[in-house]
Enzyme design. Structure first.
Site, PDB file in Angstrom:
ATOM      1  CG  HIS A  48      21.956 -26.265  35.192  1.00 44.37           C
ATOM      2  ND1 HIS A  48      21.752 -25.490  36.371  1.00 44.37           N
ATOM      3  CD2 HIS A  48      20.961 -26.927  35.112  1.00 44.37           C
ATOM      4  CE1 HIS A  48      20.569 -25.695  36.788  1.00 44.37           C
ATOM      5  NE2 HIS A  48      19.880 -26.419  35.941  1.00 44.37           N
ATOM      6  CG  HIS A  72      17.340 -31.725  36.020  1.00 50.55           C
ATOM      7  ND1 HIS A  72      18.970 -31.647  36.251  1.00 50.55           N
ATOM      8  CD2 HIS A  72      17.030 -30.704  35.710  1.00 50.55           C
ATOM      9  CE1 HIS A  72      19.367 -30.251  36.343  1.00 50.55           C
ATOM     10  NE2 HIS A  72      18.308 -29.600  35.896  1.00 50.55           N
ATOM     11  CD  GLU A  76      11.664 -28.991  28.293  1.00 47.61           C
ATOM     12  OE1 GLU A  76      11.178 -27.986  27.521  1.00 47.61           O
ATOM     13  OE2 GLU A  76      10.901 -29.926  28.247  1.00 47.61           O
ATOM     14  CG  ASP A  77      16.744 -28.194  27.938  1.00 47.81           C
ATOM     15  OD1 ASP A  77      15.632 -27.729  27.408  1.00 47.81           O
ATOM     16  OD2 ASP A  77      17.241 -27.975  29.053  1.00 47.81           O
ATOM     17  CG  ASP A 139      16.817 -26.807  38.193  1.00 44.92           C
ATOM     18  OD1 ASP A 139      18.017 -26.801  37.385  1.00 44.92           O
ATOM     19  OD2 ASP A 139      15.695 -26.337  37.853  1.00 44.92           O
ATOM     20  CG  ASP A 259      15.745 -11.157  66.935  1.00 45.43           C
ATOM     21  OD1 ASP A 259      15.918 -10.009  66.557  1.00 45.43           O
ATOM     22  OD2 ASP A 259      14.965 -12.031  66.826  1.00 45.43           O
TER      23      ASP A 259
END
Length: 737
Positions: A48, A72, A76-77, A139, A259
């Site tokens: 990812h 990134h 957090e993870d 992301d 259009d």
């Protein structure tokens, strides 16, 4: 999955001076940090951030942004920390990663937080460095590309949030290609049948008109060649979501859209844009009202191009966009196309502000945070900016003012300056006096007529369409109401000083503000005018020796002020006492002891009242007295019946622990056990739950009405305070019927 050397080669393809060692360190660090983690698709989790970095290489972003994309999710993870990121990659990348970590946490509480607060925090997080937004958009793009792996229960919520926030933000940053992909994927997720239908019709239409499109393109190329204009002409079809939105907005069928297919003409420079326009307009008839020059007047996101529609070969309406290669690059990549992100200049945010009007919009939007009283107001302001088409108007001196479509001269006045809007009394549009509520059109010249004596009417709030105007009108209205309260409070306080045999002097009162817990004399006077503070407390703050003239309760404590229509308001208003002549001055107030008191008393049916509230009594002939808290909106029904208003006050024995009726509304998460948690908190405070009613349901939240029995306002405040702290509760408000 992309290999390490492949990523480096992608960056060096547009930046030969890229820091290869930095990119390699970030790649290896992120891969090791995520280890054996996997995504919903079963792929290694590291795939990812690697794909996010790849998306950003397509935007040709700087080394620091690519490294931040790889890292990134680490804070957090994984076990990574900000200090470790700073030490290995530098504080600049550390700030970017931490900013993205905050946004990741924001996503995790989407179900618990209002969308307004989400957007407010998002814009605050990206205002310091817009690269945070670019990584966040990349992301989100990769996440929606893999949305089909997400459980169905979450899929629709993520898609809707993307349509509501991230796609419009991409558009506002000028990133059209990313916006279109986000919209189409989410459209397919939310409305698969509609998506398939539109795509099928587009494919059939392209097959049927292939020869005609080629013929039109060839005709344009011949005309440009004859005029010696080098131009690259390409055809394009509208995107499925764009078609769907236009069909919804204009209530037209697919066949009525003229259009769906258009042509883009790319030329070398700006003079050739206008030369190409001349070739087209002299060669074929134009469609009136379909010409827009976004080169001389760019959009707020810096988009520049000429749009026109002609009746071309075979009498077909043909929409064209004329632009330079640089304009085209910006139209596709927006703010990311600025050279600021190349050659290691990513940290010069002031340069970005000078170069990009889109980032200037972001800065101005964040400034609105200080002008809205709550997140809901901010969401209202910002969504108006995100979703509205624009009209371009001019001041008499030629200053360009961009406004949302449907804007009025009032919006125009506030866009010029808040003081101009507050003083607006009229407007001339193109030299003619026009109504202040008339919608403005492209190219209008607007002159605002002002008066220093003007105060904006509250009704303007329902007329204007810009967030800035609404916020300013609300502030001006609140200021005017506050001034009225302060004027009334001044009369009451002056009379209280006279009764005490003292002279009212603002200087002495100013020296006593700390005793009243107020910061200005006007605050004190407004509090008295609203009934929040008793005038005798003001007198005693200056002259402590003055006797407290308020009637005493059975416990020897001074009774609370009885509100607007109690003792205080009697100084300014006259009411007819039941069975007698109009009362004057300070007539006695009726003691209220509760439902088992001496008088036939009942409490407001939709909200009740509790000791500590400022209250007023309404006489119900043959039934007794109904007690309302002074803030109850139901009292407006009795404004034209002054003979029914009674002065009342609390006279309760606190030792008896009598409960009084009150109503609250609780917004709770739609989770098992939420109601039990709320009931346990109320039970812990020895309050009775007399009734429970579910007002509304949604997938995420429930609104629940509780009729409670509580001892007094302090008791109620403690309950509400504890409920607001509960993790299953989003909001608690008292209902004043």
């Amino acid at each position: 999955m992309m290999r390490q050397y492949e990523l480096v080669e992608r960056v060096k393809a547009y930046n030969p001076n890229a820091d290869e060692a930095l990119l390699n360190r970030a790649y290896v660090y992120a891969m090791k940090a995520h280890g054996t983690q996997t995504r919903a698709s079963g792929d290694p989790y590291f795939s990812h951030p690697l794909e996010v970095a790849a998306i950003l290489t397509d935007l040709r972003l700087d080394d620091a942004t690519i490294a931040a994309a790889l890292l990134h999710d680490t804070i957090e993870d994984t076990d990574a920390t900000r200090d470790e990121i700073d030490a290995l990659f530098g504080p600049q990348i550390g700030r970017l990663v931490e900013g993205l970590t905050k946004l990741k946490k924001l996503d995790l509480v989407t179900k618990e937080a209002a969308q307004a607060e989400n957007l407010r925090r998002l814009l605050l997080a990206i205002a310091d460095d817009v690269r945070v937004l670019l990584v966040k958009l990349a992301d989100r793009l990769h996440n929606v590309r893999t949305l089909h792996f997400v459980p169905a229960s979450k899929r629709a919520r993520i898609a809707q949030e993307t349509l509501d926030l991230y796609a419009p933000l991409a558009a506002r940053m000028g990133m059209q290609a990313m916006r279109e992909e986000l919209e189409d994927i989410c459209f397919k997720t939310l409305f698969p049948d509609a998506y398939d239908t539109i795509v099928g019709r587009l494919n059939r239409l392209a097959e049927r008109n292939a020869a005609s499109i080629q013929e039109i393109q060839s005709a344009f190329e011949e005309r440009f060649a004859a005029a010696k204009i080098e131009a690259q002409i390409t055809g394009r079809a509208k995107r499925p979501y764009s078609i769907w939105r236009k069909m919804e907005r204009k209530s037209v069928a697919f066949e009525q859209l003229s259009d769906i297919f258009a042509f883009r003409v790319n030329v070398a420079d700006v003079p050739n844009c206008y030369r190409a326009l001349g070739v087209l307009h002299t060669g074929w008839p134009t469609v009136p009202g379909r010409f827009k020059d976004y080169i001389s007047t760019p959009k707020e996101n810096d988009y520049r191009s000429i749009h026109t529609t002609i009746v071309g070969p075979d009498h077909q309406r043909v929409e064209l966009q004329i632009r330079t290669e640089a304009m085209h690059r910006f139209a596709e990549y927006g703010i990311a196309a600025h050279a600021l992100y190349k050659d290691g200049l990513g940290g010069d945010r002031e340069g970005l502000t000078r170069e990009s009007r889109a980032y200037g919009w972001l800065r101005r939007t964040v400034e609105l945070l200080a002008e809205g009283d709550n997140p809901e107001e901010f969401l209202e302001h910002t969504k108006l900016e995100l979703f509205s088409d624009q009209v371009f108007c001019f001041t008499p001196k030629g200053r360009l003012i961009a406004l949302p479509r449907g804007a009025t001269p009032i919006d125009f006045a506030y866009a010029v300056h808040t003081s101009v809007g507050n003083g607006c009394v009229g407007a001339k549009v193109n030299g003619r006096t026009e109504s202040l509520v008339k919608a403005l059109s492209n190219g209008d010249e607007v002159e605002i007529i002002r008066s220093d004596a003007q105060t904006p009417p509250a009704a303007w709030e329902a007329v204007v369409v810009t967030g800035k105007a609404r916020a300013a009108i609300r502030r001006a209205t609140r200021s005017a109401v506050r001034a009225q309260y302060a004027g009334l409070g001044r009369q009451i306080v002056q009379r209280a000083f006279e009764r005490a045999g003292k002279t009212f002097a603002e200087e002495r009162l100013r020296a006593s503000l700390h005793r009243l817990a107020r910061t200005s004399v006007e605050d004190v006077l407004a509090a008295v005018g609203r009934g929040e503070m008793h005038s005798i407390d003001v007198v005693r703050s200056v002259y402590p020796e003055v006797r407290d003239e308020r009637p005493q309760t059975s416990q020897g404590m001074a009774a609370p002020a009885s509100g607007w229509f109690g003792l205080e308001r009697a100084a300014s208003l006259r009411f007819k006492a039941p069975g007698g002549e109009p009362a004057d001055g300070e007539r006695p107030s009726i003691p209220i002891r509760g439902l088992r008191g001496d008088l036939p008393v009942r409490f407001a049916p939709d909200g009740g009242a509790v000791p500590g509230d400022r209250i007023v009594g309404i006489l119900d002939p043959g039934q007794g007295i109904t007690i309302y808290p002074i803030q109850s909106p139901a009292l407006k029904d009795f404004d034209d019946q002054p003979e029914r208003w009674l002065d009342v006050r609390w006279d309760v024995d606190l030792a008896k622990r009598e409960r009084f009726p009150v109503r609250i509304t609780v917004t709770s998460l739609n989770e098992p056990g939420s109601l039990a948690t709320i009931a346990n908190i109320i039970y812990a405070y020895e309050a009775n739950i007399d009734d429970v009613h579910m007002v509304s349901r949604s997938p995420d939240f429930h609104d629940i009405l509780f009729d409670l029995g509580v001892f007094d306002a302090k008791h109620l405040g403690a309950i509400i305070g504890d409920l607001r702290q509960a993790p299953v509760v989003s909001n608690v408000e008292r209902v004043n019927g």
